[in-house]
Design a protein around this motif. Structure first.
Motif, PDB file in Angstrom:
ATOM      1  N   UNK A 102       0.870  -1.175   0.000  1.00  6.55           N
ATOM      2  CA  UNK A 102       0.000   0.000   0.000  1.00  6.55           C
ATOM      3  C   UNK A 102       0.904   1.221   0.000  1.00  6.55           C
ATOM      4  N   UNK A 103       0.584   2.195  -0.833  1.00  3.27           N
ATOM      5  CA  UNK A 103       1.432   3.376  -0.939  1.00  3.27           C
ATOM      6  C   UNK A 103       0.577   4.612  -1.177  1.00  3.27           C
ATOM      7  N   UNK A 104       1.204   5.752  -1.018  1.00  6.72           N
ATOM      8  CA  UNK A 104       0.568   7.040  -1.298  1.00  6.72           C
ATOM      9  C   UNK A 104       0.833   7.413  -2.757  1.00  6.72           C
ATOM     10  N   UNK A 105       0.029   8.328  -3.263  1.00  8.59           N
ATOM     11  CA  UNK A 105       0.231   8.804  -4.631  1.00  8.59           C
ATOM     12  C   UNK A 105       1.465   9.692  -4.695  1.00  8.59           C
ATOM     13  N   UNK A 106       1.998   9.844  -5.881  1.00  7.33           N
ATOM     14  CA  UNK A 106       3.168  10.700  -6.073  1.00  7.33           C
ATOM     15  C   UNK A 106       2.855  12.155  -5.737  1.00  7.33           C
ATOM     16  N   UNK A 107       1.585  12.548  -5.926  1.00  6.64           N
ATOM     17  CA  UNK A 107       1.185  13.934  -5.656  1.00  6.64           C
ATOM     18  C   UNK A 107       1.398  14.328  -4.203  1.00  6.64           C
ATOM     19  N   UNK A 149       4.320   9.974  -2.173  1.00  8.31           N
ATOM     20  CA  UNK A 149       4.522   8.532  -2.260  1.00  8.31           C
ATOM     21  C   UNK A 149       5.187   8.151  -3.577  1.00  8.31           C
ATOM     22  N   UNK A 150       5.344   6.855  -3.776  1.00 14.23           N
ATOM     23  CA  UNK A 150       5.947   6.350  -5.015  1.00 14.23           C
ATOM     24  C   UNK A 150       4.964   5.565  -5.876  1.00 14.23           C
ATOM     25  N   UNK A 151       3.699   5.538  -5.506  1.00 11.64           N
ATOM     26  CA  UNK A 151       2.660   4.853  -6.261  1.00 11.64           C
ATOM     27  C   UNK A 151       2.995   3.372  -6.483  1.00 11.64           C
ATOM     28  N   UNK A 152       3.512   2.707  -5.442  1.00 11.10           N
ATOM     29  CA  UNK A 152       3.891   1.300  -5.548  1.00 11.10           C
ATOM     30  C   UNK A 152       2.723   0.344  -5.321  1.00 11.10           C
ATOM     31  N   UNK A 153       1.586   0.872  -4.930  1.00 11.37           N
ATOM     32  CA  UNK A 153       0.424   0.034  -4.683  1.00 11.37           C
ATOM     33  C   UNK A 153      -0.807   0.898  -4.499  1.00 11.37           C
ATOM     34  N   UNK A 184      -4.110   2.765  -2.737  1.00 13.19           N
ATOM     35  CA  UNK A 184      -4.300   3.560  -1.536  1.00 13.19           C
ATOM     36  C   UNK A 184      -5.155   2.772  -0.543  1.00 13.19           C
ATOM     37  N   UNK A 185      -5.071   3.099   0.730  1.00 15.73           N
ATOM     38  CA  UNK A 185      -5.810   2.339   1.744  1.00 15.73           C
ATOM     39  C   UNK A 185      -7.334   2.416   1.626  1.00 15.73           C
ATOM     40  N   UNK A 186      -7.878   3.598   1.390  1.00 15.50           N
ATOM     41  CA  UNK A 186      -9.344   3.714   1.392  1.00 15.50           C
ATOM     42  C   UNK A 186     -10.004   2.947   0.247  1.00 15.50           C
ATOM     43  N   UNK A 187      -9.490   3.003  -0.984  1.00 19.66           N
ATOM     44  CA  UNK A 187     -10.105   2.163  -2.020  1.00 19.66           C
ATOM     45  C   UNK A 187     -10.034   0.671  -1.698  1.00 19.66           C
ATOM     46  N   UNK A 188      -9.008   0.260  -0.959  1.00 19.69           N
ATOM     47  CA  UNK A 188      -8.945  -1.145  -0.557  1.00 19.69           C
ATOM     48  C   UNK A 188     -10.111  -1.514   0.363  1.00 19.69           C
ATOM     49  N   UNK A 189     -10.572  -0.553   1.136  1.00 24.12           N
ATOM     50  CA  UNK A 189     -11.751  -0.783   1.971  1.00 24.12           C
ATOM     51  C   UNK A 189     -12.959  -1.094   1.092  1.00 24.12           C
ATOM     52  N   UNK A 190     -13.111  -0.339   0.007  1.00 22.27           N
ATOM     53  CA  UNK A 190     -14.217  -0.591  -0.918  1.00 22.27           C
ATOM     54  C   UNK A 190     -14.026  -1.924  -1.644  1.00 22.27           C
ATOM     55  N   UNK A 191     -12.782  -2.262  -1.969  1.00 20.09           N
ATOM     56  CA  UNK A 191     -12.498  -3.558  -2.595  1.00 20.09           C
ATOM     57  C   UNK A 191     -12.872  -4.684  -1.638  1.00 20.09           C
TER      58      UNK A 191
END
Length: 139
Positions: free
Chosen positions: A27-32, A35-39, A41-48
């Protein structure tokens, strides 16, 4: 009562790697935001997790009902609040069933049982926001 435990290991910068049931996940943060966008984000994983939880329930229930479908596509949408902490509100699921001569009453019952009785992710999310759903038959 059972307990679930996970461990997240920092993999540099903002990325965390964890093993969930024998599957590695980063899990990673966006480049913006640095982060390095390696995975994901946490919140969309909740929806997944919500899709997976209710999808497994629905398929299990339909198998017990002896209802065979060709396919099931589950979409979820959720609005983010504007203020911090930014949380999801008004979560909406769309269950798109594909198959011939599908018994809509059984499809509705399977989804209802998942959403009202069995899906633990739905139950947890309902403590914080509304979770609604609809069913669509796809030809």
């Amino acid at each position: 009562m059972s307990t679930t435990k996970l461990n997240g290991k920092l993999k540099g910068n903002m990325a965390f790697e964890m093993n969930i049931n024998g599957h590695n996940l980063v899990i990673d943060a966006s480049e913006e935001i640095g982060g390095n966008n390696l995975g994901p984000r946490p919140k969309p994983l909740l929806l997944a997790g919500l899709i997976g939880c209710t999808g497994i329930d629905v398929m299990s229930i339909l198998k017990k009902m002896r209802v065979e479908i060709e396919d099931l596509d589950i979409e979820v949408s959720a609005e983010n609040t504007e203020e911090h902490p930014k949380v999801y509100k008004d979560i909406h699921l769309i269950f798109k069933f594909k198959g011939e001569n599908l018994p809509i009453d059984k499809l509705e019952r399977a989804v209802e049982l998942s959403q009202e009785k069995y899906c633990g992710v739905t139950a947890m999310l309902k403590e914080a926001t509304s979770v609604t759903y609809e069913i669509i038959l796809v030809e």
